[in-house]
Design a protein around this motif. Sequence first.
Motif, PDB file in Angstrom:
ATOM      1  N   LEU A  23       0.870  -1.175   0.000  1.00  0.00           N
ATOM      2  CA  LEU A  23       0.000   0.000   0.000  1.00  0.00           C
ATOM      3  C   LEU A  23       0.914   1.235   0.000  1.00  0.00           C
ATOM      4  CD1 LEU A  23      -2.640   1.580   0.286  1.00  0.00           C
ATOM      5  CD2 LEU A  23      -2.571   1.148   2.750  1.00  0.00           C
ATOM      6  N   LYS A  51      -2.097  -0.773  -4.532  1.00  0.00           N
ATOM      7  CA  LYS A  51      -3.000   0.285  -4.104  1.00  0.00           C
ATOM      8  C   LYS A  51      -2.162   1.524  -3.792  1.00  0.00           C
ATOM      9  CE  LYS A  51      -6.852   1.284  -0.996  1.00  0.00           C
ATOM     10  NZ  LYS A  51      -7.663   0.825   0.171  1.00  0.00           N
ATOM     11  N   ILE A  53      -2.576   5.522  -2.635  1.00  0.00           N
ATOM     12  CA  ILE A  53      -3.508   6.540  -2.136  1.00  0.00           C
ATOM     13  C   ILE A  53      -2.728   7.711  -1.529  1.00  0.00           C
ATOM     14  CG2 ILE A  53      -5.405   4.930  -1.702  1.00  0.00           C
ATOM     15  CD1 ILE A  53      -4.647   4.974   1.250  1.00  0.00           C
ATOM     16  N   THR A 193      -0.523  -6.140   5.948  1.00  0.00           N
ATOM     17  CA  THR A 193      -0.422  -5.082   4.916  1.00  0.00           C
ATOM     18  C   THR A 193       0.867  -4.303   5.114  1.00  0.00           C
ATOM     19  OG1 THR A 193      -2.837  -4.877   4.850  1.00  0.00           O
ATOM     20  CG2 THR A 193      -1.541  -3.077   3.893  1.00  0.00           C
TER      21      THR A 193
END
Length: 915
Positions: A23, A51, A53, A193
């Motif tokens: 992430l 991902k 962000i 994660t």
Amino acid sequence: MTTFILDVLKDLQNKNKDLSSILFILPSKRAGIFLKHQIAQIVNQTILSPKIISIEEFVEDLSQLKKTSNTELLFIFYKTYLELTKKEEQETFDSFSKWAQIVLQDFNEIDRYLIPQEKIFNYLSAIQDLKHWSLEEPKSDFIKKYLSFWNKLNLYYTKFTEDLLENKTGYQGLIYREAVENIESYIQSNPNTEHIFLGFNALNAAEEVIIQELLQNELADIYWDIDSKFFDNAFHDAGLFTRQHHKNWKYFANNPFNWKTNNYTQEKNIEVFGIPKNIGQAKYIGTLLQSLQQKNEKLENTAVVLADENLLTPTLNALPPAVDALNITMGFPLQSIPLASLFEQIFQFHKKENNTFYYKDVIAIISHQFIRPLLNNNHVDIASKITNTILTNNLVYLTLEQLKELAIASTEIIDLLFAIKENNVENLLKNCSQLILTIKEDLDQNKSLNKLSLEYLFRFNELFNELNNYNTKYRFIKDIHTLHGIYKELLSAATLDFQGEPLQGLQIMGMLESRVLDFKTVIIASVNEGILPSGKTNNSFIPFDVKIENQLPTYKEKDAVYTYHFYRLLQRAENVYILYNTEADVLTGGEKSRFITQLELEGIHTIKHQIVTPKVEACFSELIEIEKTPAILNRLKQIAEKGFSPSSITNYIRNPIDFYYQKVLGIAEQEDVEESVAFNTLGTVVHNTLEDLYTDFKNSFLTVDALEKQKPKINERITHHFKNEYKEGDISKGKNLIIFEIAKRYVSNFINLEIEDLKKGNEIKIISLEADNRASVAIPELDFEVNLTGKVDRVDQYNGITRIIDYKTGKVSNTDVEITEWEAITTDYKKYSKSFQVLLYAYMMNQQNKVNLPLEAGIVSFKNLSAGLLKFAVKEGRSKNQLITQETLDNFEIELKKIILEICNPEINFIEKEV
């Protein structure tokens, strides 16, 4: 060239990390696009995209709250305020919003930095009590209310945040505080994660806690982008925050600090340009880009960074034609588009709450590019019709009924623009929304040509829908002043976003959009003090010393943030062009940024510094010269046959080009509304009034009794002629009323002067008033007839001597009607124009045998009435000859024929005179 993102990805690859399962968390969404692009460049097999962000998205997910807009926060806060404030102490929403926005900013800072709320609010209250009022007893009501406000801040905060949390919404600070509360449960729910934070610099306390918790639990890595030159220098602000993090975070006691690089000290071409004004900077950006293209530089590796967003439009207009691909990260401010000016004008005249509309406001609205097409009816330009009616009838203020009458079948548009009914806020919102739909229907007829205009309309439709929702939901907007304030708040934050391929072509962005990104060539504009960095701003109720004690950011930290961004842009760049405005400005003062001085003093790079000024060609104002073509000569012949008037000849003497425009081409001066009575209107009114009052005395002697009987008629005659000349202009108040009274005084004083003359035993006989005259003048050199025309204000006999009199409402003195040499009467307009005029009247009347010589001619100046008739005179040494004889007219005729011959001579062009 290498980039920070590429270095991070290679490091992760070397550590055998599975990129798909990571992430990635970055400072901005934009950096994520470049990260995804560079992942595709380094992997040699198909993988699932990781991902990616922004930090704000990550924190919002952690908090499980949805961020709401600043405007809605204001309404929610006002609702809280009303619940906690006694009715008699409640402020209107308009008044409340002026200080509430600052309070909300302070709430945001307190939460982002995890400051104990009750502690800081009690501290602020105690400071105010001690600082201002504690020694004053008894305290006044004002002081009590003031202290009550500070005492209630904690109460306001608590209730306000409770309401937000109950609705699962929040402002940025509250979201961060809640995210910190939830970080433990997040870690437990996501034990596998892996988080990669990259490109961060200044972190608030909440971000620091979140990242450190993830680091301590071995769920994250963080990559800093800082050069050793800044990090190792304890005084360099570019490394301020990373030095603090390295020192204060326990994690780095046992783990490596990634990374300190050595890119900044590598050889760079850095050039600094001082350029006058924003337009100059924009044009020079175009010049730099053109030179880069000529060197075959790829603009994909070039960024134009605009520290001042107002430079966007001129920069886009200055781009060289060869720039075929472009990506603009900055949104175009909605308040800069033409439609914004329309709604601003509508708000401005409805705020006045009058039943009439000022003519300039009306013309501005109906002439607007989005409104004018709506007022076309059967190919009749209604906007022009209304404008012409306003100008012709001198309408300074118009009613709604008048506008509807003039608009014929377009009354619906007039209603949308000008009609506000009982509930003015709801009605105005409804009208604006309907107006947008009406404009859309018109633009839809040719969508292909109106794509951009339709996009403007769509964004404004969204804005007014938002306004309408707030008004319906909260009911706090009580008047148009408040509505206008909220509208401007929404408009200032609204942008029209550009669409394009973000990874192709030239990149144009703001300073904050450059985070994490690296470019080979960087052009930074508006590097001025007050812009980069922004300098001291303290839009907060929290004092400077309290901020320092509670480790809240001050302007010093904000300056350090921009120091980092500025130097980070330079770290990996090979070519850097820095532009600043050299001209004094209200805000920036024309002073180059301290960053430029710092670069020069560091001595690491050779800085080429030069002042660039636009090439200005020597501008010589060429006098206009019009050749006398056969068509012009034919027109002059027509004018001569119709008759030259004294004003047309003196107009030629003053400036031949004016004569050409007005008499030859027939171009009249532009008509405009007389908001206050013009001098020529005043003159016409006085002339016409005197004609009315003296008409009964034609061919008879004046008497004191007869003149006394005329005095009561002055007011009625003056009023009549003002209405006739000034049309529907208002003379009942203000400056116009004063001018009206002046006109009455002029006429009254003139009659009194004549009465005094009669009482002294003088005889005055009126021969003619406003008499039209027409005479011919024989000029053998011309093969056509030449006539003279003119209207003489008054001809009388004074003790048997004939007098030709011209009235002037302006100031005239004896020297204006006296000549010393005949040749100058047709060359020196300023000195001899009045002498020329009265002599021409005498010449015409003598030619017609209407007067006998010798006679007198002169001017009555109402501003110099005590001087009586200012008589024409020929000065010879110390003597004056005020009688006009045949010799006088013969000498004048010579000069008159000269000037007419010059006007009609095909060899002498119309040449403009220097003013």
